[in-house]
Motif scaffolding. Structure first.
Motif, PDB file in Angstrom:
ATOM      1  N   ARG A   1       0.820  -1.211   0.000  1.00  0.00           N
ATOM      2  CA  ARG A   1       0.000   0.000   0.000  1.00  0.00           C
ATOM      3  C   ARG A   1       0.854   1.261   0.000  1.00  0.00           C
ATOM      4  N   ALA A   2       1.995   1.215   0.675  1.00  0.00           N
ATOM      5  CA  ALA A   2       2.854   2.400   0.784  1.00  0.00           C
ATOM      6  C   ALA A   2       3.615   2.693  -0.500  1.00  0.00           C
ATOM      7  N   PHE A   3       3.763   1.702  -1.351  1.00  0.00           N
ATOM      8  CA  PHE A   3       4.637   1.810  -2.511  1.00  0.00           C
ATOM      9  C   PHE A   3       4.244   2.949  -3.464  1.00  0.00           C
ATOM     10  N   PRO A   4       2.986   3.033  -3.922  1.00  0.00           N
ATOM     11  CA  PRO A   4       2.650   4.096  -4.889  1.00  0.00           C
ATOM     12  C   PRO A   4       2.872   5.501  -4.359  1.00  0.00           C
TER      13      PRO A   4
ATOM     14  N   LEU B   1       7.903  -6.643  -9.393  1.00  0.00           N
ATOM     15  CA  LEU B   1       8.545  -5.347  -9.175  1.00  0.00           C
ATOM     16  C   LEU B   1       9.801  -5.205 -10.029  1.00  0.00           C
ATOM     17  N   ALA B   2      10.600  -6.246 -10.109  1.00  0.00           N
ATOM     18  CA  ALA B   2      11.815  -6.178 -10.922  1.00  0.00           C
ATOM     19  C   ALA B   2      11.471  -5.953 -12.390  1.00  0.00           C
ATOM     20  N   ALA B   3      10.440  -6.654 -12.874  1.00  0.00           N
ATOM     21  CA  ALA B   3      10.045  -6.514 -14.271  1.00  0.00           C
ATOM     22  C   ALA B   3       9.511  -5.126 -14.569  1.00  0.00           C
ATOM     23  N   ALA B   4       8.951  -4.457 -13.564  1.00  0.00           N
ATOM     24  CA  ALA B   4       8.414  -3.115 -13.762  1.00  0.00           C
ATOM     25  C   ALA B   4       9.497  -2.053 -13.810  1.00  0.00           C
ATOM     26  N   CYS B   5      10.718  -2.391 -13.414  1.00  0.00           N
ATOM     27  CA  CYS B   5      11.840  -1.458 -13.535  1.00  0.00           C
ATOM     28  C   CYS B   5      12.310  -1.404 -14.981  1.00  0.00           C
TER      29      CYS B   5
ATOM     30  N   ALA C   1      -0.524  -5.671  -5.308  1.00  0.00           N
ATOM     31  CA  ALA C   1       0.713  -5.871  -6.062  1.00  0.00           C
ATOM     32  C   ALA C   1       0.656  -5.168  -7.409  1.00  0.00           C
ATOM     33  N   VAL C   2      -0.494  -5.249  -8.083  1.00  0.00           N
ATOM     34  CA  VAL C   2      -0.624  -4.624  -9.396  1.00  0.00           C
ATOM     35  C   VAL C   2      -0.533  -3.111  -9.285  1.00  0.00           C
ATOM     36  N   ARG C   3      -1.158  -2.523  -8.267  1.00  0.00           N
ATOM     37  CA  ARG C   3      -1.068  -1.070  -8.103  1.00  0.00           C
ATOM     38  C   ARG C   3       0.379  -0.629  -7.887  1.00  0.00           C
ATOM     39  N   ALA C   4       1.108  -1.380  -7.082  1.00  0.00           N
ATOM     40  CA  ALA C   4       2.513  -1.046  -6.845  1.00  0.00           C
ATOM     41  C   ALA C   4       3.334  -1.221  -8.114  1.00  0.00           C
ATOM     42  N   GLU C   5       3.094  -2.313  -8.810  1.00  0.00           N
ATOM     43  CA  GLU C   5       3.823  -2.588 -10.052  1.00  0.00           C
ATOM     44  C   GLU C   5       3.569  -1.503 -11.093  1.00  0.00           C
ATOM     45  N   GLU C   6       2.309  -1.111 -11.259  1.00  0.00           N
ATOM     46  CA  GLU C   6       1.978  -0.098 -12.251  1.00  0.00           C
ATOM     47  C   GLU C   6       2.560   1.263 -11.873  1.00  0.00           C
ATOM     48  N   ALA C   7       2.575   1.574 -10.582  1.00  0.00           N
ATOM     49  CA  ALA C   7       3.180   2.833 -10.144  1.00  0.00           C
ATOM     50  C   ALA C   7       4.672   2.851 -10.439  1.00  0.00           C
ATOM     51  N   LEU C   8       5.326   1.709 -10.267  1.00  0.00           N
ATOM     52  CA  LEU C   8       6.754   1.627 -10.553  1.00  0.00           C
ATOM     53  C   LEU C   8       7.011   1.739 -12.052  1.00  0.00           C
TER      54      LEU C   8
END
Length: 253
Positions: free
Chosen positions: A36-39, A112-116, A83-90
């Motif tokens: 939740r904190a990620f975005p 997360l790694a793939a979203a970088c 997880a998807v919200r964090a991934e998309e924000a990244l």
């Protein structure tokens, strides 16, 4: 130590924020609170003109072993949505992002790694996309991102089997961009981070947007180039045989 996302820096490298996934008791598994904190944390970093690049890594000897489903009241849909919200924000972070991976990079960690933008891995790291082991349907957006990195066949291998692969295969399939031997991952990341922050953020942000598939803003970026002075500075620096001093995105003096 409480599971958390820690913000730090690379010593001796200005302009790079380091985000550390820290839950050592569970191989840096992401808790509900961390997802939740990620975005919001990424939004804060994106708005900071002092930040020109972002490194994502894990505390200690592991990147991230996935989601800590014990912290979620509804492990299925809730886990996936967070997880998807964090991934998309990244993935939407406007500045260059680099995952520095050692140890396990599995499940939500692989998302997360793939979203970088880029992934550097220490030799011996292990990667896995494991929803088939849990009977979970991997999100469409995450599947498309994985396919764009490794191609349909390699993505199917990872998704169908849930098996872990090493750095040699990850490099061969395009899941990682560089493998670092001999425990030198931190030094290599610092070296490359210096390269990133020395280049034009204007070029990097435009290239990132175009590479993501958005190609309707050529005029916008042309206007940004004319207004920023980066192009003139880059050409002048080349002719004068000096390092350029790019100003696009920098904090006003």
């Amino acid at each position: 130590m409480e599971p958390q996302l820690e913000r730090t820096v690379i010593k001796g490298v200005d302009g790079v924020a380091v985000l550390v996934i820290s839950n050592p008791a569970k191989r840096n598994a992401m808790t509900a609170g961390m997802w939740r904190a990620f975005p919001a944390l990424l939004a804060e970093l994106a708005a900071d003109p002092a930040v020109r690049a972002l490194v994502l890594t894990g505390a200690g000897a592991t990147f991230c072993a996935g989601a800590d489903i014990s912290t979620l009241s509804e492990p299925g849909d809730e886990q996936q949505a967070l997880a998807v919200r964090a991934e998309e924000a990244l993935a939407a972070f406007p500045k260059p992002t680099l995952a520095a991976v050692r140890g396990y990079c599995v499940g939500g960690g692989s998302q997360l790694a793939a979203a970088c933008d880029l992934r550097f891995a220490e030799e011996g790291a292990l990667f896995g996309v494991t929803p088939a082991k849990l009977g979970i349907v991997y999100p469409a957006s995450s599947t498309r991102r994985l396919v764009s990195l490794v191609g349909p066949s390699a993505a199917k291998f990872l998704l169908f089997s849930g098996e872990l692969i090493g750095t040699e295969r990850a490099l061969r399939t395009g899941l990682v961009d560089e493998v670092v031997a001999g425990g030198g991952l931190d030094e290599r990341v610092a070296e490359f981070a210096r390269v990133l922050v020395s280049r034009s953020l204007l070029t990097q942000e435009a290239a990132k947007e175009f590479a993501s598939g958005r190609t309707d803003r050529d005029g916008y970026w042309a206007d940004q180039a004319r207004g920023s002075g980066d192009t003139a500075e880059g050409v002048a620096a080349f002719l004068e045989r000096r390092s350029p001093r790019f100003t696009y995105g920098a904090e006003p003096a």
